[in-house]
Design a protein around this motif. Structure first.
Motif, PDB file in Angstrom:
ATOM      1  N   MET A   1       0.825  -1.220   0.000  1.00 32.21           N
ATOM      2  CA  MET A   1       0.000   0.000   0.000  1.00 32.21           C
ATOM      3  C   MET A   1       0.855   1.265   0.000  1.00 32.21           C
ATOM      4  O   MET A   1       0.338   2.357  -0.056  1.00 32.21           O
ATOM      5  CB  MET A   1      -0.912   0.026   1.241  1.00 32.21           C
ATOM      6  CG  MET A   1      -2.118  -0.907   1.154  1.00 32.21           C
ATOM      7  SD  MET A   1      -3.190  -0.559  -0.283  1.00 32.21           S
ATOM      8  CE  MET A   1      -3.999   0.930   0.263  1.00 32.21           C
ATOM      9  N   SER A   2       2.172   1.100   0.077  1.00 32.80           N
ATOM     10  CA  SER A   2       3.025   2.295   0.131  1.00 32.80           C
ATOM     11  C   SER A   2       2.806   3.170  -1.099  1.00 32.80           C
ATOM     12  O   SER A   2       3.049   4.354  -1.086  1.00 32.80           O
ATOM     13  CB  SER A   2       4.492   1.870   0.178  1.00 32.80           C
ATOM     14  OG  SER A   2       4.817   1.151  -0.987  1.00 32.80           O
ATOM     15  N   ASN A   3       2.303   2.529  -2.173  1.00 40.42           N
ATOM     16  CA  ASN A   3       2.127   3.245  -3.424  1.00 40.42           C
ATOM     17  C   ASN A   3       1.031   4.292  -3.373  1.00 40.42           C
ATOM     18  O   ASN A   3       1.024   5.238  -4.136  1.00 40.42           O
ATOM     19  CB  ASN A   3       1.787   2.230  -4.521  1.00 40.42           C
ATOM     20  CG  ASN A   3       2.414   2.627  -5.835  1.00 40.42           C
ATOM     21  OD1 ASN A   3       3.292   3.479  -5.844  1.00 40.42           O
ATOM     22  ND2 ASN A   3       1.964   2.063  -6.925  1.00 40.42           N
ATOM     23  N   SER A   4       0.086   4.113  -2.442  1.00 42.31           N
ATOM     24  CA  SER A   4      -1.096   4.972  -2.454  1.00 42.31           C
ATOM     25  C   SER A   4      -0.736   6.435  -2.212  1.00 42.31           C
ATOM     26  O   SER A   4      -1.464   7.325  -2.593  1.00 42.31           O
ATOM     27  CB  SER A   4      -2.098   4.501  -1.412  1.00 42.31           C
ATOM     28  OG  SER A   4      -1.518   4.627  -0.135  1.00 42.31           O
ATOM     29  N   ALA A   5       0.411   6.672  -1.562  1.00 43.42           N
ATOM     30  CA  ALA A   5       0.805   8.056  -1.298  1.00 43.42           C
ATOM     31  C   ALA A   5       1.339   8.736  -2.555  1.00 43.42           C
ATOM     32  O   ALA A   5       1.353   9.952  -2.652  1.00 43.42           O
ATOM     33  CB  ALA A   5       1.856   8.095  -0.200  1.00 43.42           C
ATOM     34  N   GLN A   6       1.781   7.925  -3.520  1.00 40.44           N
ATOM     35  CA  GLN A   6       2.400   8.528  -4.701  1.00 40.44           C
ATOM     36  C   GLN A   6       1.346   8.986  -5.703  1.00 40.44           C
ATOM     37  O   GLN A   6       0.447   8.229  -6.056  1.00 40.44           O
ATOM     38  CB  GLN A   6       3.313   7.502  -5.370  1.00 40.44           C
ATOM     39  CG  GLN A   6       4.109   8.121  -6.490  1.00 40.44           C
ATOM     40  CD  GLN A   6       5.003   7.100  -7.155  1.00 40.44           C
ATOM     41  OE1 GLN A   6       4.531   6.185  -7.804  1.00 40.44           O
ATOM     42  NE2 GLN A   6       6.292   7.244  -6.954  1.00 40.44           N
ATOM     43  N   PRO A   7       1.454  10.243  -6.158  1.00 39.99           N
ATOM     44  CA  PRO A   7       0.476  10.705  -7.154  1.00 39.99           C
ATOM     45  C   PRO A   7       0.581   9.884  -8.437  1.00 39.99           C
ATOM     46  O   PRO A   7       1.673   9.425  -8.792  1.00 39.99           O
ATOM     47  CB  PRO A   7       0.899  12.154  -7.423  1.00 39.99           C
ATOM     48  CG  PRO A   7       1.836  12.537  -6.339  1.00 39.99           C
ATOM     49  CD  PRO A   7       2.445  11.271  -5.826  1.00 39.99           C
ATOM     50  N   ILE A   8      -0.544   9.711  -9.109  1.00 37.31           N
ATOM     51  CA  ILE A   8      -0.507   9.110 -10.449  1.00 37.31           C
ATOM     52  C   ILE A   8       0.159  10.091 -11.396  1.00 37.31           C
ATOM     53  O   ILE A   8       1.029   9.750 -12.174  1.00 37.31           O
ATOM     54  CB  ILE A   8      -1.938   8.793 -10.940  1.00 37.31           C
ATOM     55  CG1 ILE A   8      -2.500   7.607 -10.167  1.00 37.31           C
ATOM     56  CG2 ILE A   8      -1.935   8.486 -12.439  1.00 37.31           C
ATOM     57  CD1 ILE A   8      -3.906   7.231 -10.568  1.00 37.31           C
ATOM     58  N   LEU A   9      -0.254  11.349 -11.296  1.00 41.89           N
ATOM     59  CA  LEU A   9       0.253  12.371 -12.210  1.00 41.89           C
ATOM     60  C   LEU A   9       0.763  13.571 -11.430  1.00 41.89           C
ATOM     61  O   LEU A   9       0.120  14.020 -10.481  1.00 41.89           O
ATOM     62  CB  LEU A   9      -0.870  12.838 -13.140  1.00 41.89           C
ATOM     63  CG  LEU A   9      -0.447  13.896 -14.175  1.00 41.89           C
ATOM     64  CD1 LEU A   9       0.245  13.235 -15.360  1.00 41.89           C
ATOM     65  CD2 LEU A   9      -1.647  14.699 -14.667  1.00 41.89           C
ATOM     66  N   GLU A  10       1.934  14.042 -11.822  1.00 45.16           N
ATOM     67  CA  GLU A  10       2.429  15.333 -11.306  1.00 45.16           C
ATOM     68  C   GLU A  10       2.795  16.194 -12.504  1.00 45.16           C
ATOM     69  O   GLU A  10       3.543  15.758 -13.385  1.00 45.16           O
ATOM     70  CB  GLU A  10       3.698  15.129 -10.465  1.00 45.16           C
ATOM     71  CG  GLU A  10       3.503  14.412  -9.154  1.00 45.16           C
ATOM     72  CD  GLU A  10       4.858  14.067  -8.545  1.00 45.16           C
ATOM     73  OE1 GLU A  10       5.413  14.911  -7.826  1.00 45.16           O
ATOM     74  OE2 GLU A  10       5.358  12.955  -8.816  1.00 45.16           O
ATOM     75  N   VAL A  11       2.259  17.379 -12.513  1.00 48.02           N
ATOM     76  CA  VAL A  11       2.623  18.361 -13.535  1.00 48.02           C
ATOM     77  C   VAL A  11       3.413  19.432 -12.800  1.00 48.02           C
ATOM     78  O   VAL A  11       2.924  20.006 -11.830  1.00 48.02           O
ATOM     79  CB  VAL A  11       1.355  18.973 -14.176  1.00 48.02           C
ATOM     80  CG1 VAL A  11       1.729  20.092 -15.135  1.00 48.02           C
ATOM     81  CG2 VAL A  11       0.554  17.896 -14.891  1.00 48.02           C
ATOM     82  N   ARG A  12       4.652  19.645 -13.235  1.00 39.86           N
ATOM     83  CA  ARG A  12       5.520  20.581 -12.517  1.00 39.86           C
ATOM     84  C   ARG A  12       5.949  21.737 -13.415  1.00 39.86           C
ATOM     85  O   ARG A  12       6.663  21.542 -14.390  1.00 39.86           O
ATOM     86  CB  ARG A  12       6.787  19.860 -12.027  1.00 39.86           C
ATOM     87  CG  ARG A  12       6.491  18.754 -11.018  1.00 39.86           C
ATOM     88  CD  ARG A  12       7.792  18.124 -10.577  1.00 39.86           C
ATOM     89  NE  ARG A  12       7.589  17.133  -9.517  1.00 39.86           N
ATOM     90  CZ  ARG A  12       8.574  16.447  -8.971  1.00 39.86           C
ATOM     91  NH1 ARG A  12       9.818  16.639  -9.373  1.00 39.86           N
ATOM     92  NH2 ARG A  12       8.317  15.565  -8.008  1.00 39.86           N
ATOM     93  N   ASN A  13       5.498  22.937 -13.045  1.00 40.58           N
ATOM     94  CA  ASN A  13       5.938  24.172 -13.719  1.00 40.58           C
ATOM     95  C   ASN A  13       5.852  24.079 -15.237  1.00 40.58           C
ATOM     96  O   ASN A  13       6.769  24.467 -15.957  1.00 40.58           O
ATOM     97  CB  ASN A  13       7.381  24.517 -13.313  1.00 40.58           C
ATOM     98  CG  ASN A  13       7.560  24.492 -11.813  1.00 40.58           C
ATOM     99  OD1 ASN A  13       8.192  23.586 -11.259  1.00 40.58           O
ATOM    100  ND2 ASN A  13       6.954  25.455 -11.127  1.00 40.58           N
TER     101      ASN A  13
END
Length: 249
Positions: A1-13
């Motif tokens: 379940m450690s994965n649940s904290a990771q966003p599916i998508l990150e858009v940065r700047n």
């Protein structure tokens, strides 16, 4: 379940400039598994530019897109699709003359060998995939083999979503999926989005319909003239506040 904290998508700047026009400027957002994020803003606010930059249609001028923690750069929408980002546009690129199964496998048809001669379409696999996928979306039509031209707007949306689900899209970008539908049909699409959420997928929901946005989204991100005008949790905001952000009140 450690994965649940990771966003599916990150858009940065992320920025996308067309000559002197800054269609998108230094924009950042994240989407978690099982989260529906609405994108709102007037025409020309940068919503279309953003989704095209995420889905491989445009190459960003600067900034970065990360999918499940890894930086990605797509040259084509097909590359984005192969990585699990599926965009469902309003005009739904479905082949009217084909069945649900035919549309799910459009361009990726499964073949089977008949008597060691020429490969032929594996129709059994196609109809099973159609049935299983539509069941997963709690979607029932009387004739699985009917051409999708027979279907209503809401049913066609379901087929497009079903195709994305079958190919295991992690992130679905839905561009005005309830526009041009009657109220019962809109409800069907909203319930389909709730199903996607329950399956842990991320959804970017673009709509001009604030009622639909409030019915289905966890957060709303407002764009204005290519920049982030504001972001709110749906539980903590009102229609009025969102409209103010959109028009710059």
């Amino acid at each position: 379940m450690s994965n649940s904290a990771q966003p599916i998508l990150e858009v940065r700047n992320l920025s996308k400039h067309f000559g002197a026009v800054r269609a998108l400027n230094d924009f950042s957002m994240t989407i978690a598994p099982g989260e529906v994020v609405a994108l709102a803003g007037d025409n020309g606010a940068g919503k279309t530019t953003l989704i095209k930059a995420i889905s491989g249609v445009y190459k960003p001028t600067s900034g970065e897109v990360r999918l499940e923690g890894k930086p990605v750069s797509f040259s084509t929408p097909q590359e984005a699709r192969d990585s699990g980002i599926e965009t469902i546009y309003q005009d739904l690129a479905l082949a009217d003359n084909l069945s649900i199964g035919g549309n799910i496998f459009l361009g990726r048809e499964p073949m089977t060998k008949k008597f060691g001669f020429l490969p032929v379409l594996d129709r059994k696999k196609m109809s099973e995939a159609a049935r299983d996928t539509m069941a997963l979306l709690d979607f029932h039509v009387s004739r699985m083999d009917a051409p999708v031209s027979n279907f209503s707007g809401g049913q066609r949306q379901a087929v497009a979503i079903g195709r994305a689900v079958y190919w295991n899209a992690r992130l679905l970008i839905m561009d005005e999926p309830t526009a041009a539908l009657g109220v019962p049909e809109q409800r069907k699409v909203i319930s389909l989005i709730h199903q996607l959420k329950a399956q842990g997928r991320g959804v970017i929901f673009i709509s001009h319909n604030l009622q639909d946005i409030f019915a289905v989204s966890d957060r709303i991100v407002v764009l204005r003239r290519g920049v982030l005008a504001g972001e709110r949790r749906i539980a903590d905001t009102t229609h009025d506040e969102v409209v103010k952000l959109m028009v710059g009140g």
